[in-house]
Structure formats: C-alpha cells, structure tokens
Design a protein around this motif. Structure first.
Motif, PDB file in Angstrom:
ATOM      1  N   LEU B 124       0.828  -1.219   0.000  1.00 63.62           N
ATOM      2  CA  LEU B 124       0.000   0.000   0.000  1.00 63.62           C
ATOM      3  C   LEU B 124       0.858   1.263   0.000  1.00 63.62           C
ATOM      4  N   ARG B 125       0.495   2.195  -0.870  1.00 66.39           N
ATOM      5  CA  ARG B 125       1.158   3.489  -0.884  1.00 66.39           C
ATOM      6  C   ARG B 125       0.144   4.591  -0.628  1.00 66.39           C
ATOM      7  N   GLY B 126       0.602   5.630   0.069  1.00 60.14           N
ATOM      8  CA  GLY B 126      -0.251   6.793   0.274  1.00 60.14           C
ATOM      9  C   GLY B 126      -0.125   7.725  -0.923  1.00 60.14           C
ATOM     10  N   HIS B 127      -0.279   9.038  -0.689  1.00 61.76           N
ATOM     11  CA  HIS B 127      -0.194  10.008  -1.780  1.00 61.76           C
ATOM     12  C   HIS B 127       0.851  11.066  -1.483  1.00 61.76           C
ATOM     13  N   ALA B 128       1.798  10.752  -0.601  1.00 62.48           N
ATOM     14  CA  ALA B 128       2.785  11.749  -0.210  1.00 62.48           C
ATOM     15  C   ALA B 128       4.165  11.360  -0.738  1.00 62.48           C
ATOM     16  N   THR B 129       4.954  12.356  -1.074  1.00 62.25           N
ATOM     17  CA  THR B 129       6.305  12.143  -1.592  1.00 62.25           C
ATOM     18  C   THR B 129       7.306  12.368  -0.474  1.00 62.25           C
ATOM     19  N   GLU B 130       8.210  11.408  -0.312  1.00 59.86           N
ATOM     20  CA  GLU B 130       9.151  11.487   0.799  1.00 59.86           C
ATOM     21  C   GLU B 130      10.122  12.663   0.621  1.00 59.86           C
ATOM     22  N   GLU B 131      10.264  13.454   1.666  1.00 59.59           N
ATOM     23  CA  GLU B 131      11.231  14.550   1.742  1.00 59.59           C
ATOM     24  C   GLU B 131      11.073  15.583   0.625  1.00 59.59           C
ATOM     25  N   ALA B 132       9.882  15.694   0.057  1.00 59.51           N
ATOM     26  CA  ALA B 132       9.672  16.699  -0.993  1.00 59.51           C
ATOM     27  C   ALA B 132       9.868  18.096  -0.395  1.00 59.51           C
ATOM     28  N   PRO B 133      10.404  19.049  -1.170  1.00 60.80           N
ATOM     29  CA  PRO B 133      10.501  20.434  -0.676  1.00 60.80           C
ATOM     30  C   PRO B 133       9.115  20.996  -0.371  1.00 60.80           C
ATOM     31  N   VAL B 134       9.082  21.896   0.624  1.00 64.34           N
ATOM     32  CA  VAL B 134       7.796  22.474   1.036  1.00 64.34           C
ATOM     33  C   VAL B 134       7.300  23.437  -0.047  1.00 64.34           C
ATOM     34  N   ARG B 135       6.000  23.428  -0.243  1.00 66.17           N
ATOM     35  CA  ARG B 135       5.343  24.295  -1.229  1.00 66.17           C
ATOM     36  C   ARG B 135       5.680  25.766  -0.952  1.00 66.17           C
ATOM     37  N   ARG B 136       6.198  26.447  -1.984  1.00 68.29           N
ATOM     38  CA  ARG B 136       6.657  27.813  -1.748  1.00 68.29           C
ATOM     39  C   ARG B 136       5.503  28.791  -1.570  1.00 68.29           C
ATOM     40  N   ASP B 137       4.372  28.557  -2.282  1.00 69.05           N
ATOM     41  CA  ASP B 137       3.280  29.550  -2.204  1.00 69.05           C
ATOM     42  C   ASP B 137       2.218  29.188  -1.153  1.00 69.05           C
ATOM     43  N   ALA B 138       2.557  28.262  -0.243  1.00 68.47           N
ATOM     44  CA  ALA B 138       1.555  27.876   0.754  1.00 68.47           C
ATOM     45  C   ALA B 138       1.631  28.744   2.011  1.00 68.47           C
ATOM     46  N   GLY B 139       2.541  29.693   2.026  1.00 71.31           N
ATOM     47  CA  GLY B 139       2.647  30.580   3.183  1.00 71.31           C
ATOM     48  C   GLY B 139       3.192  29.852   4.394  1.00 71.31           C
ATOM     49  N   VAL B 140       3.059  30.489   5.568  1.00 70.82           N
ATOM     50  CA  VAL B 140       3.466  29.797   6.795  1.00 70.82           C
ATOM     51  C   VAL B 140       2.389  28.768   7.125  1.00 70.82           C
ATOM     52  N   LEU B 141       2.854  27.657   7.727  1.00 68.75           N
ATOM     53  CA  LEU B 141       1.960  26.516   7.873  1.00 68.75           C
ATOM     54  C   LEU B 141       1.438  26.396   9.296  1.00 68.75           C
ATOM     55  N   PRO B 142       0.091  26.426   9.471  1.00 67.71           N
ATOM     56  CA  PRO B 142      -0.462  26.099  10.777  1.00 67.71           C
ATOM     57  C   PRO B 142      -0.092  24.654  11.121  1.00 67.71           C
ATOM     58  N   VAL B 143       0.025  24.395  12.419  1.00 68.50           N
ATOM     59  CA  VAL B 143       0.513  23.096  12.873  1.00 68.50           C
ATOM     60  C   VAL B 143      -0.644  22.291  13.476  1.00 68.50           C
ATOM     61  N   LEU B 144      -0.749  21.019  13.071  1.00 70.17           N
ATOM     62  CA  LEU B 144      -1.725  20.109  13.688  1.00 70.17           C
ATOM     63  C   LEU B 144      -0.975  18.875  14.198  1.00 70.17           C
ATOM     64  N   VAL B 145      -1.138  18.572  15.476  1.00 72.70           N
ATOM     65  CA  VAL B 145      -0.539  17.343  16.006  1.00 72.70           C
ATOM     66  C   VAL B 145      -1.638  16.291  16.103  1.00 72.70           C
ATOM     67  N   PHE B 146      -1.356  15.112  15.533  1.00 76.80           N
ATOM     68  CA  PHE B 146      -2.332  14.025  15.518  1.00 76.80           C
ATOM     69  C   PHE B 146      -1.881  12.916  16.458  1.00 76.80           C
ATOM     70  N   SER B 147      -2.773  12.521  17.362  1.00 76.25           N
ATOM     71  CA  SER B 147      -2.477  11.417  18.286  1.00 76.25           C
ATOM     72  C   SER B 147      -3.379  10.227  17.945  1.00 76.25           C
ATOM     73  N   PRO B 148      -2.783   9.091  17.551  1.00 75.06           N
ATOM     74  CA  PRO B 148      -3.610   7.939  17.178  1.00 75.06           C
ATOM     75  C   PRO B 148      -4.237   7.281  18.400  1.00 75.06           C
TER      76      PRO B 148
END
Lengths: 237, 423
Positions: B124-148
């Motif tokens: 199974l693969r997700g939809h994320a690319t490992e260690e991809a550079p952060v999107r330049r036009d996404a601005g500063v990123l709000p942080v969400l911590v997820f606890s399983p």
C-alpha cells in the motif's frame, strides 16, 4: 433385547454421560473466560472415551464373565444379540458426540459474540464437521474388535487407546497431506474423504469382529447348496 | 428399575438416535458454514488496500523524525529517556513517487493483526512524496498534532493526515512508543508495546479511573514535547537548507523550506479514540493549542470535568453515548468555546482510521459477529465516513486557525450531508 443391551451398557453409558457433562461444563467456562478454542481442541478426546469406556469392554466383559453363553442359550441368535448391543452402543456414541459437538458450537463459540470461524477445511478436520462422528464410531468398532479378539478388558482397552493415538497421528500428519490439490478448500470433499476412510476402517473392524465371534458375515459369494450326497458328475459325450 | 416392554425400550432407542442425528446435522452444517466463511475471509485477506486521494490544492510531502530525550524518563520503557517518532505531512512543491503507507515491518505486523495477507498493506502506498521540498506559495503553515488511538501507529490515520496537509497544514502524527502496537523508529525498527494493559473488560467507571488518566497524561506530555521540538526546528531560521538537527534533539531530514514556515501561533491538536482524549488533554494543558478535535474518543483527567474554553469538535459514531462513556457526561456540558458534537450516521469506531476503509474488503466482517462489526466499523460506507470526516476537519481548522467562515458542513443539519446530526 434393547433393554438387556442397555442394562449391559449402562455403566459405560453413565461414564460417557459424565464425560459429556464435563465437556459441556468446559464449554460454558470457555464462554465466560478467555479460553478461546479450548473445548473444541479438547473434544478430540471424546472418541477415546467412547472406545475405552464403551467399545473395548462391551464384548471383552461378556467373555470375562461368561455372560455370552447365557445369552446365546436364551433363544436369541448370536447375530441378534450382537446387533442389539451394537445398536445401543452406537446410539450412546452418536448422542454423546452430538451433544459435545453442539456444546462446542453453541456454548463455547456462539455465545462469545464471535462466530466460530475455521480458516481451512483441513485445519479443523479433527474437530469439525462429520469427523467427530466418524471417529467415535470407528473407536467403538475398534473396541469391539479388540474385545472380540483378546477377550480381556485390559488388553482391549490398551489396544483401543493405541488405536486412538494412531488415529490422532493420522489426523495430525497423514490426512492433511493426502488431500489432493484442488480439494484443499472444499469442506465436503475433505470431510467425506476423511470420514469415508474411518468408516471403511469401521466396516473392516465389524467384519473382523464377526469372524472373531465365529459368525460368518454374509458375503456376496455364491455358495454350493448343501447336499449330503455328491451328485455324479455328468460327463460330456 | 423394572423392565419396560421391549417396544417402549426400542422406541426410546430410536428417539435418542433420531434426536442425535438432528443435532449432528445442525452441528455439521454450522461447521460447514463457519469453514466456508473462513475460506472466503482468507481469500478476501489478499485484497488490495487503497487510500482515497487527498482533495486539497497542494501535493503532499512526508518525512519521519525521531524526537530525542524529551527530558523525562520513559514511564513505559524503564531506564531510558522518553523519545518519540513522528511522521510529518505538509504541502509539497511537486508530486513525486508516493511513499509506502508504512515501513514493511509495520505493515506486515499490522496486517497480521487485522487478519489481512501481509502484501495487502506492505504494497500500500499513500499520496505523499518522501522529503519533498515544502510548497513555496503555501505561506506559513499552521501546525496540527495528531495522536492515534490506543495501540495506534503514526500512519494509522493517513487518509486524514494527508488530506489536512493537502489543504496547507503541517500535520505531525505521533508514535507514542510503548503504546503503539507497531511503534517504530523512522527507519522502521519496531518498538514493542510495553505500557501496562488496561483490563479487557474495563468497567464503565474504570474508563475515567486513574489507570486511563495516567496513560493519557503520558500522551499529553508527548504532544507537548512534539510542539517543543517543532519550536526548536522553527528556531533554526528560514535558511531553507536541508539540515539534520541533532543539536535540537530532532533526528531526521528537515525538508527544504520547512524551518522558517512552522507557525506554532496557529496550533491545533486532534486524535482518534485514546488520541481524542490526548487532544482534549493537550488543549487543556498547553496554551499553544488553539483548537482541538476528538474523533470518537473518551476524555480523561481534569479536562473531563473542567472542559475547555477553546473551539473543540467532537465526532462520534452513533453508539458512542454517555451510556457507555461516562466522561462525556461531564465533558460535553463543560465545553465553553465554540463547539459541536457531530454524529456520523452509519459510522463505527474505526471509521475514523484507515482500517475502516478496508474492513469489509478485507473480510473483517466475516471474522466478527455482526454486533462487534457494527460497533467497530459501522453499518454504512466508510469511504463516505472518511469524506465527511475530512470535510469536517478541514472546515473546523480553517475556521479556527485560519479565520475562515464556519462552512456549511459544520453549521448544522444540511441536506447536502444527511449523515450528520448535531447535538
């Protein structure tokens, strides 16, 4: 006849009743505690009790006590006498097996909120389906044969117990490997194959018992008419 | 006992024989049925697991870090300082090859636990690319911590974490090592579950008792340690250069463009089940947390009584009521900030985890009773439940971390979302 046979099988019948109640209690226990699968896996020993308590002493004790002579002189044919005793013993065997098997399914497994699930026909072969019945009947017949041949209860019990172990070996190692490719996932093919084998052995044991008792089974062989005087052969011209 | 007439004795014999025969036929057919279901479940176990595509505007990047020596002894692994593994998802500049859902060690063991064939989850693969550079036009990123949830792993809720990242959040999911059943280091070395087990048949009262409270406290401290570590990474400055940052207690590659873009001023927490309790506890204990979401979890500790003054969202499956969970009796009335308790019709407890998406396809319903299945996976379509959960989470955090209007999905009953009820 039935009543006499029951009186003769009574102590063995009570013994098996106790064993059956024991398994039922175990099944109830399994329902409340986390002892998943215990009753089903222990149910293999029911056929051992059938062979040792019911089958082996059935004829051996007749010979030890000499009771067979009494019965045979009471105007009951040997075949009827044997058939009566076997019918009662078979009924006790099937009833006990059906009750224990039912307790495993309904009490131990059904009541836990998780339906019993047997991953493959071969995995559950020694405890599921037709085999508990075929196995119990086979152990009964083996006990009869051992009793008829040895005419001693202790010896018959020992031989029957040995036969049970050999049967278990067959279920553990032989049968699972002998299932032909393509039958692996067919419950009925695997079940009928294994039970057919055991019932074949049962038939052999019954025939052997009849021989040991001096009762010729009616074999499909053409017999010459009994005549006192040998007819003169007719010579062809 | 006197001898009965022989006809009676024979009739009794026959009756017992016929009775046994009937019981035997019922037994054998029950075994045949169970075996047929077993064979079917085995076939289904080799199903192909998938995850739904994220719906946000950005591709997603991912990376795993180890957060070292958080300065406290590990209560679940005596003799060492507590460390954690976290998985980050964030908006990425470009889409590359999708990373595996989890390391094969994790996927294989989880598959065995669920009764799936190993390859179902290993491939199974997700939809994320490992260690991809952060999107330049996404601005500063709000942080969400997820606890399983209890025993859950950092990638157990990937359908939700990727979705939030695709909408522009930095999502950090935690392996609470010693709790997670397939906890692992960033390179996939398994870390066993060593925390004290709660009793299997835990009583309603014990759910709010000291054993649960103690476990949630450890998890809340974990979440706060993650926020501390993110603060240290953010403090390395906006150079944008990839860095391994051992001196700040974070081991793992820092994606290009991340360091200067972590906005801890807009922090949310969310979690599933015991992770939901963790989210509520973290929102109570840590002033950095501005909003939180509890996905079908209980609540434990002081927050269960004192509630929260911050925006808080509770999603629940229909049978999660105060009847089975006493903590909600006190917690829900004590919510003083903007809050909603949303029931997702047709959902079950694991409809809020990836497992819910695969339960039926993987034959879990064949291996459990209907009642157990309905409680855990619901009676409805978990693909739809995931869609709704995604929309609710994005809408909630957009409203309270990005000052966007509360969307229709959160506003109250809406014919567009007939599965949702508000209470």
């Amino acid at each position: 006849m039935t009543w006499v046979a029951w009186r003769q099988a009574r102590s063995a019948g009570y013994g098996l009743l106790a064993v059956t109640l024991g398994f039922t209690a175990l099944a109830l226990l399994e329902r409340t505690e986390e002892l998943s699968g215990m009753t089903r896996s222990l149910s293999i020993y029911l056929s051992l009790f059938v062979g040792v308590l019911l089958g082996a002493p059935l004829l051996a004790q007749e010979f030890e006590h000499g009771t067979y002579r009494m019965v045979w002189t009471q105007g009951v044919t040997r075949v009827r006498w044997l058939a009566g005793r076997c019918a009662v013993a078979l009924t006790i065997t099937l009833a006990g097996t059906a009750v224990v098997h039912g307790a495993v399914i309904a009490l131990a497994e059904g009541g836990r909120g998780r339906p019993a699930l047997l991953p493959a026909p071969v995995d559950g072969l020694d405890t599921a389906g037709l085999s508990p019945y075929a196995r119990a009947v086979w152990m009964l017949a083996l006990g009869l044969l051992a009793g008829a041949v040895l005419r001693r209860t202790v010896g018959a019990v020992a031989v029957t117990a040995g036969g049970w172990m050999a049967t278990q070996l067959l279920f553990d190692n032989g049968l699972p490997r002998w299932v032909p490719d393509g039958w692996q996932d067919d419950f009925w093919a695997v079940q009928l194959g294994a039970s057919g084998l055991l019932l074949g052995l049962t038939a052999l044991a019954v025939v052997g018992t009849l021989f040991a008792l001096g009762l010729r089974p009616a074999l499909p062989v053409r017999r010459p008419a009994v005549t006192l005087v040998r007819p003169t052969p007719i010579r062809p011209d | 006992m006197s001898r009965p007439p022989s006809r009676v004795a024979f009739a009794v014999l026959l009756a017992v024989l016929v009775g046994s025969g009937v019981v035997a036929v019922l037994n054998v057919s029950a075994d045949a049925d169970a075996t047929t279901r077993g064979i079917r479940a085995r076939e289904l176990a080799r199903f192909t697991a998938t995850l739904p595509e994220p719906t946000g505007p950005y591709p997603v990047g991912t990376v795993a870090w180890q957060i070292d020596g958080t300065g406290r002894p590990d209560p679940w692994r005596p003799g060492q300082d507590r460390d954690l593994t976290v998985q980050l998802w964030y908006p990425a500049q470009d889409r590359g090859e999708s990373a595996p859902w989890a390391h094969p060690n994790v996927a294989r063991q989880a598959a065995r636990r669920y009764g799936f064939a190993a390859e179902s989850l290993v491939a199974l693969r997700g939809h994320a690319t490992e260690e991809a550079p952060v999107r330049r036009d996404a601005g500063v990123l709000p942080v969400l911590v997820f606890s399983p949830g209890d025993g859950g792993n950092r990638t157990d809720n990937t359908a939700l974490t990727e979705e939030l990242a695709s909408h522009g959040y930095l999502v950090v999911a935690v392996d609470h090592l010693g709790d997670a059943l397939e906890g692992s280091s960033p390179d996939g070395q398994l870390v066993g579950r060593t925390k004290p087990e709660l009793p299997e048949d835990i009583s309603r009262e014990e759910l709010t008792g000291p054993a649960v409270v103690a476990q949630v406290e450890v998890r809340v401290a974990d979440v706060r340690a993650v926020l501390d570590a993110l603060g240290r990474v953010a403090g390395t400055g906006p150079s944008g250069a990839p860095a391994t940052a051992e001196h700040i207690g974070v081991r793992g590659p820092v994606p290009v463009g991340l360091a200067g873009r972590i906005d801890l001023g807009r922090t949310g927490v969310l979690g599933h089940s015991l992770g939901g309790a963790t989210a509520a506890g973290a929102a109570y204990a840590d002033g950095r947390v501005r909003a939180g979401v509890n996905l079908d979890g209980l609540v434990a500790g002081p927050v269960a009584v004192e509630g929260l003054d911050r925006p808080f969202l509770v999603l629940r499956q229909p049978s999660h009521t105060t009847r089975i969970d006493p903590s909600w009796e006190t917690f829900l009335p004590a919510l003083r900030g903007w809050h909603r308790v949303v029931t997702v019709a047709g959902s079950g407890h694991y409809s809020f985890a990836d497992l819910g998406l695969w339960a039926r396809a993987g034959g879990v319903d064949l291996r459990t009773s209907e009642e157990t299945y309905r409680f855990n996976f619901g009676a409805g379509d978990n693909g739809r439940a995931t869609e709704l959960t995604r929309a609710l989470l994005v809408g909630f955090f957009d409203a309270w971390l990005r000052d966007r209007p509360v969307p229709a999905v959160l506003g109250g009953p809406d014919p567009q979302y007939p599965e949702l009820t508000f209470g």
